[in-house]
Design an enzyme around this catalytic site. Sequence first.
Site, PDB file in Angstrom:
ATOM      1  N   THR A 181       5.514  11.623  -6.106  1.00 10.13           N
ATOM      2  CA  THR A 181       6.202  10.348  -6.363  1.00 10.13           C
ATOM      3  C   THR A 181       7.604  10.617  -6.903  1.00 10.13           C
ATOM      4  O   THR A 181       7.824  11.636  -7.551  1.00 10.13           O
ATOM      5  CB  THR A 181       5.361   9.581  -7.405  1.00 10.13           C
ATOM      6  OG1 THR A 181       4.161   9.199  -6.760  1.00 10.13           O
ATOM      7  CG2 THR A 181       6.051   8.369  -7.982  1.00 10.13           C
ATOM      8  N   ARG A 209      -5.618   0.000  -2.046  1.00 10.38           N
ATOM      9  CA  ARG A 209      -5.393   0.518  -3.415  1.00 10.38           C
ATOM     10  C   ARG A 209      -3.892   0.551  -3.769  1.00 10.38           C
ATOM     11  O   ARG A 209      -3.052   0.977  -2.992  1.00 10.38           O
ATOM     12  CB  ARG A 209      -5.982   1.920  -3.508  1.00 10.38           C
ATOM     13  CG  ARG A 209      -5.813   2.593  -4.882  1.00 10.38           C
ATOM     14  CD  ARG A 209      -4.583   3.463  -4.935  1.00 10.38           C
ATOM     15  NE  ARG A 209      -4.470   4.146  -6.230  1.00 10.38           N
ATOM     16  CZ  ARG A 209      -3.375   4.759  -6.652  1.00 10.38           C
ATOM     17  NH1 ARG A 209      -2.291   4.774  -5.910  1.00 10.38           N
ATOM     18  NH2 ARG A 209      -3.349   5.344  -7.825  1.00 10.38           N
ATOM     19  N   GLY A 211      -1.346   1.759  -7.037  1.00  9.18           N
ATOM     20  CA  GLY A 211      -1.322   2.523  -8.285  1.00  9.18           C
ATOM     21  C   GLY A 211      -0.378   1.917  -9.308  1.00  9.18           C
ATOM     22  O   GLY A 211      -0.055   0.723  -9.265  1.00  9.18           O
ATOM     23  N   ASP A 212       0.083   2.765 -10.195  1.00  5.65           N
ATOM     24  CA  ASP A 212       0.945   2.292 -11.290  1.00  5.65           C
ATOM     25  C   ASP A 212       2.405   2.116 -10.885  1.00  5.65           C
ATOM     26  O   ASP A 212       3.141   1.374 -11.547  1.00  5.65           O
ATOM     27  CB  ASP A 212       0.898   3.293 -12.461  1.00  5.65           C
ATOM     28  CG  ASP A 212       1.395   4.681 -12.022  1.00  5.65           C
ATOM     29  OD1 ASP A 212       0.967   5.144 -10.947  1.00  5.65           O
ATOM     30  OD2 ASP A 212       2.204   5.274 -12.742  1.00  5.65           O
ATOM     31  N   THR A 232       4.876   9.261 -13.240  1.00  8.64           N
ATOM     32  CA  THR A 232       4.166   9.791 -12.074  1.00  8.64           C
ATOM     33  C   THR A 232       2.861  10.394 -12.555  1.00  8.64           C
ATOM     34  O   THR A 232       2.806  10.965 -13.641  1.00  8.64           O
ATOM     35  CB  THR A 232       5.015  10.855 -11.340  1.00  8.64           C
ATOM     36  OG1 THR A 232       4.209  11.460 -10.330  1.00  8.64           O
ATOM     37  CG2 THR A 232       5.543  11.933 -12.264  1.00  8.64           C
ATOM     38  N   GLY A 233       1.805  10.232 -11.770  1.00 11.33           N
ATOM     39  CA  GLY A 233       0.533  10.788 -12.196  1.00 11.33           C
ATOM     40  C   GLY A 233      -0.624   9.974 -11.668  1.00 11.33           C
ATOM     41  O   GLY A 233      -0.470   9.217 -10.703  1.00 11.33           O
ATOM     42  N   GLY A 235      -2.448   7.181 -11.254  1.00 11.07           N
ATOM     43  CA  GLY A 235      -2.021   5.801 -11.486  1.00 11.07           C
ATOM     44  C   GLY A 235      -2.987   4.908 -12.233  1.00 11.07           C
ATOM     45  O   GLY A 235      -2.573   4.114 -13.089  1.00 11.07           O
TER      46      GLY A 235
END
Length: 315
Positions: A181, A209, A211-212, A232-233, A235
């Site tokens: 990301t 789906r 994510g964050d 980033t990670g 989410g």
Amino acid sequence: MPLAAQAQDKPKWTLVIHGGAGIIQRDRMTPEREAATQAGLEAALKAGSDVLANGGSAMDAVEAAIRVLEDDPSFNAGRGAVFTWDGRNELDASIMDGSNRAAGAVAGLTTVRHPISAARAVMTDSPHVLLSGEGAEQFARGAELEIVDPSWFATPERLRQLEEFKSRRADWFDVDLKYGTVGAVALDSQGHVAAGTSTGGLTGKRWGRIGDSPIIGAGTYADDRGCAISATGAGEFFIREGVAHEICARVRFTGETLKQAADIVLGETEELGGKGGVIVTGPSGEMAWSFTTPGMYRGRVSSDTAPEVEFYEDE
Ligand code: ASP
């Protein structure tokens, strides 16, 4: 350092970027991959810092830096995004202006070349904050953003990762297969901060789906009263922790430095089970990053300091 001295030393502008956190270790890197990633991060720092050095806004700098990374197949955003379970590239992005806390975001785009610009258009040209799927596509076409064939985003390496994901039934948050990301945070010479994030999400994601990254407060947040953050990670954990807003709130209310607040919030996120990283900058001119993975692609530059790019934990 006394406050007066700090104020004098403060850079006029700052820019910090990331290209994702994950298992980024020297023994897994090829020289070609290292060179391509380094070149991509340097090009993004240049695009953003050109804006800031010319007196441009933090919003313009964040968008300019992220557009470069979205076009670069080394990163999981725009071209080079990971594949969904069904073999598509579905793109999420968000952007936030710290001067007035205006924000825009998009999720599940499949034909817009620069999702970060679509997120900004949602902020400026619609009354909404987050648009998704076909409606977001329709909005982007109306806003005259550049539209490309979905095949523009696809790369052989990401397809290989999807096949590997399916064949070994990897864990959703297997950091080996998913991160990359991109994000940027900036402080401009008017004293305003901004943050933006863009991603293809997780390899093998299903069921729409999200994510964050396009969630304001989780993957992205900016407030001149605190700081600007891009994450980033993994989410789902970043959403549950409200990582970006939590860091900003700690900075506002506790007097912690950006680095202290970022370390604490990522520590709490790790306790929930999620690893990743953040970049942060604020009106004080502080630039910080923090990560709980073995590495994070990252870079920074300011009016007072030359561009720096780092990948590994021990740098
Ligand atoms: N945070 C992103 C997501 O969960 C993935 C990433 O940072 O690589 O969609």
